[in-house]
Design an enzyme around this catalytic site. Structure first.
Site, PDB file in Angstrom:
ATOM      1  N   TYR A 156       1.051  -1.309  -0.166  1.00 50.09           N
ATOM      2  CA  TYR A 156       0.174  -0.083  -0.085  1.00 50.09           C
ATOM      3  C   TYR A 156       0.758   1.197  -0.013  1.00 50.09           C
ATOM      4  CZ  TYR A 156       1.077   1.156   5.040  1.00 50.09           C
ATOM      5  OH  TYR A 156       1.143   1.378   6.223  1.00 50.09           O
ATOM      6  N   ARG A 190       8.269   3.538  -4.637  1.00 50.96           N
ATOM      7  CA  ARG A 190       8.235   2.693  -3.341  1.00 50.96           C
ATOM      8  C   ARG A 190       7.057   1.447  -3.809  1.00 50.96           C
ATOM      9  NH1 ARG A 190       7.705   5.315   2.264  1.00 50.96           N
ATOM     10  NH2 ARG A 190       5.458   5.445   1.736  1.00 50.96           N
ATOM     11  N   ARG A 211      -7.919 -20.273  -0.773  1.00 48.28           N
ATOM     12  CA  ARG A 211      -6.874 -20.309   0.224  1.00 48.28           C
ATOM     13  C   ARG A 211      -5.724 -21.073   0.400  1.00 48.28           C
ATOM     14  NH1 ARG A 211      -5.275 -20.927   5.526  1.00 48.28           N
ATOM     15  NH2 ARG A 211      -4.673 -19.070   6.706  1.00 48.28           N
ATOM     16  N   HIS A 244      -1.166 -20.877   1.171  1.00 49.57           N
ATOM     17  CA  HIS A 244      -0.230 -19.896   1.469  1.00 49.57           C
ATOM     18  C   HIS A 244       0.544 -19.603   0.194  1.00 49.57           C
ATOM     19  CE1 HIS A 244      -1.278 -20.827   5.285  1.00 49.57           C
ATOM     20  NE2 HIS A 244      -0.492 -19.685   6.049  1.00 49.57           N
ATOM     21  N   LYS A 285       6.445  -1.958   2.126  1.00 51.64           N
ATOM     22  CA  LYS A 285       5.312  -1.300   2.598  1.00 51.64           C
ATOM     23  C   LYS A 285       4.152  -2.209   2.254  1.00 51.64           C
ATOM     24  CE  LYS A 285       3.135   3.393   3.063  1.00 51.64           C
ATOM     25  NZ  LYS A 285       3.038   3.316   4.694  1.00 51.64           N
ATOM     26  N   GLU A 338      12.614   2.767  14.188  1.00 50.47           N
ATOM     27  CA  GLU A 338      11.519   3.789  13.610  1.00 50.47           C
ATOM     28  C   GLU A 338      10.390   3.757  14.574  1.00 50.47           C
ATOM     29  OE1 GLU A 338      10.206   2.848   9.669  1.00 50.47           O
ATOM     30  OE2 GLU A 338      10.141   0.864  10.293  1.00 50.47           O
ATOM     31  N   LEU A 392      11.019   1.383   7.175  1.00 47.80           N
ATOM     32  CA  LEU A 392      10.481   1.790   6.168  1.00 47.80           C
ATOM     33  C   LEU A 392      11.291   2.950   5.370  1.00 47.80           C
ATOM     34  CD1 LEU A 392       7.759   1.219   4.120  1.00 47.80           C
ATOM     35  CD2 LEU A 392       6.915   3.383   4.998  1.00 47.80           C
TER      36      LEU A 392
HETATM   37  N1  PMP Z   1       7.824   4.059   9.144  1.00 47.49           N
HETATM   38  C1  PMP Z   1       6.460   3.392   9.289  1.00 47.49           C
HETATM   39  C2  PMP Z   1       6.612   1.958   9.729  1.00 47.49           C
HETATM   40  C3  PMP Z   1       5.414   3.833   8.451  1.00 47.49           C
HETATM   41  O1  PMP Z   1       4.234   3.181   8.628  1.00 47.49           O
HETATM   42  C4  PMP Z   1       5.572   5.202   8.048  1.00 47.49           C
HETATM   43  C5  PMP Z   1       4.186   5.575   7.444  1.00 47.49           C
HETATM   44  N2  PMP Z   1       3.772   5.102   6.317  1.00 47.49           N
HETATM   45  C6  PMP Z   1       6.655   5.736   7.922  1.00 47.49           C
HETATM   46  C7  PMP Z   1       7.956   5.310   8.530  1.00 47.49           C
HETATM   47  C8  PMP Z   1       6.608   7.015   7.376  1.00 47.49           C
HETATM   48  O2  PMP Z   1       6.785   6.875   5.729  1.00 47.49           O
HETATM   49  P1  PMP Z   1       6.302   7.925   4.734  1.00 47.49           P
HETATM   50  O3  PMP Z   1       6.974   9.542   5.338  1.00 47.49           O
HETATM   51  O4  PMP Z   1       6.676   7.687   3.514  1.00 47.49           O
HETATM   52  O5  PMP Z   1       4.833   8.359   5.179  1.00 47.49           O
END
Ligand code: PMP
Length: 279
Positions: free
Chosen positions: A31, A50, A98, A100, A144, A176, A200
């Site tokens: 997403y 991305r 279903r 995996h 993501k 993060e 991310l």
């Molecule tokens: N880290 C994580 C785990 C996130 O879910 C997000 C938001 N989607 C971010 C960082 C920030 O990413 P962005 O600046 O691309 O929204």
């Protein structure tokens, strides 16, 4: 609310999720959340880069070309007359009995919609409180993906503690936030975790790093510890919907003076200049 379902714009009430959609059963999909300022998507190319990378990493084909996806998203913004808000866009591996393992035949399913929302200017001004939590997520946080249970549990722990974000760490190394990237300022130098498989690669993170360079703020994309976080002069988080938000307390202990710091303020101002607004 209009829903973009594959390449059709339909009403919210008409949108249906198939119970055998692999996104629903396995979280098998990816997403993006894309900010819209003044009716224009911000960093659209970076988000689509991305999205393509996430899909490639989970070996999932995308339903449409870059040009067609862009066109559909712009149509969605127009259909809902969205000025301030964001787009939520998800693509799953599709519908199949279903199992995996990947199905031999399935068509990816795209769902997107627009959400009206204002920039969180109060949070930007006053900052938020964060807690620290062990990072229990998988080892491909650079994708993501729709699997967000690790983030959901961490964020709920923050809310339960009366805080707004959970800052995650692996064995004492800060990675993060549950839905944000984390930066610290120490001796006027900006630190953030390197963009590897443990975080991310935030679009706002990348924008912030570029702005810091322009502002002449020294940057170190290096891992830092919980102790560094606790003794930092400033801490802030970044994300598409939050932009740059100061963290004024971690685990109930004030960060620096307990007020948003000067470097954070400078970067917020630079960010606002970039998007062409001022508070
Ligand atoms: N880290 C994580 C785990 C996130 O879910 C997000 C938001 N989607 C971010 C960082 C920030 O990413 P962005 O600046 O691309 O929204």
């Amino acid at each position: 609310m209009t829903i973009l379902f594959n390449d059709q714009l339909i009403a919210r009430d008409e949108a249906r999720v198939d119970v055998e959609d692999r996104g629903y059963q396995f979280g098998d999909g990816v997403y993006e959340v894309i900010r819209v300022y003044g009716g224009h998507p911000f960093c659209l190319e970076e988000h689509l880069d991305r999205l393509e990378r996430s899909a490639r990493e989970i070996r999932m084909p995308l339903p449409y070309s870059r040009e067609k996806t862009e066109h559909l998203l712009l149509q969605l913004i127009e259909a809902d007359h969205l000025k301030e808000g964001y787009l939520y866009v998800q693509i799953t591996r599709g519908v199949a009995p279903r199992d995996h393992a990947f199905p031999s035949k399935s068509e990816p399913v795209l769902t997107a919609y627009a959400v009206e929302s204002q920039r969180p200017t109060d949070l930007m001004k006053n900052g938020i409180r964060a807690i620290t939590q062990e990072d229990i997520r998988w080892l491909r946080c650079d994708i993501k993906s729709l699997n967000l249970l690790g983030a959901v549990l961490a964020k709920q722990a923050a809310v339960d503690a009366g805080a707004q974000e959970a800052i995650l760490h692996r064995n004492g190394t800060v990675t993060e936030g549950s839905a944000t990237n984390v930066f610290i300022v120490k001796d006027n130098t900006l630190w953030t975790h390197p963009a590897n498989h443990l975080i991310l690669h935030g679009i706002t993170r990348a924008v912030t790093l570029k702005l810091a360079e322009k502002e002449g703020i020294p940057v170190r994309e290096e891992a830092f510890s919980l102790e560094d976080l606790r003794s930092a002069d400033e801490v802030f988080i970044t994300s598409t919907t939050k932009e740059i938000v100061p963290v004024v307390a971690v685990d109930g202990i004030p960060v620096g003076t307990g007020q948003p710091g000067l470097v954070t303020r400078k970067l917020q101002q630079a960010f606002e200049q970039k998007i062409g607004v001022s508070v």
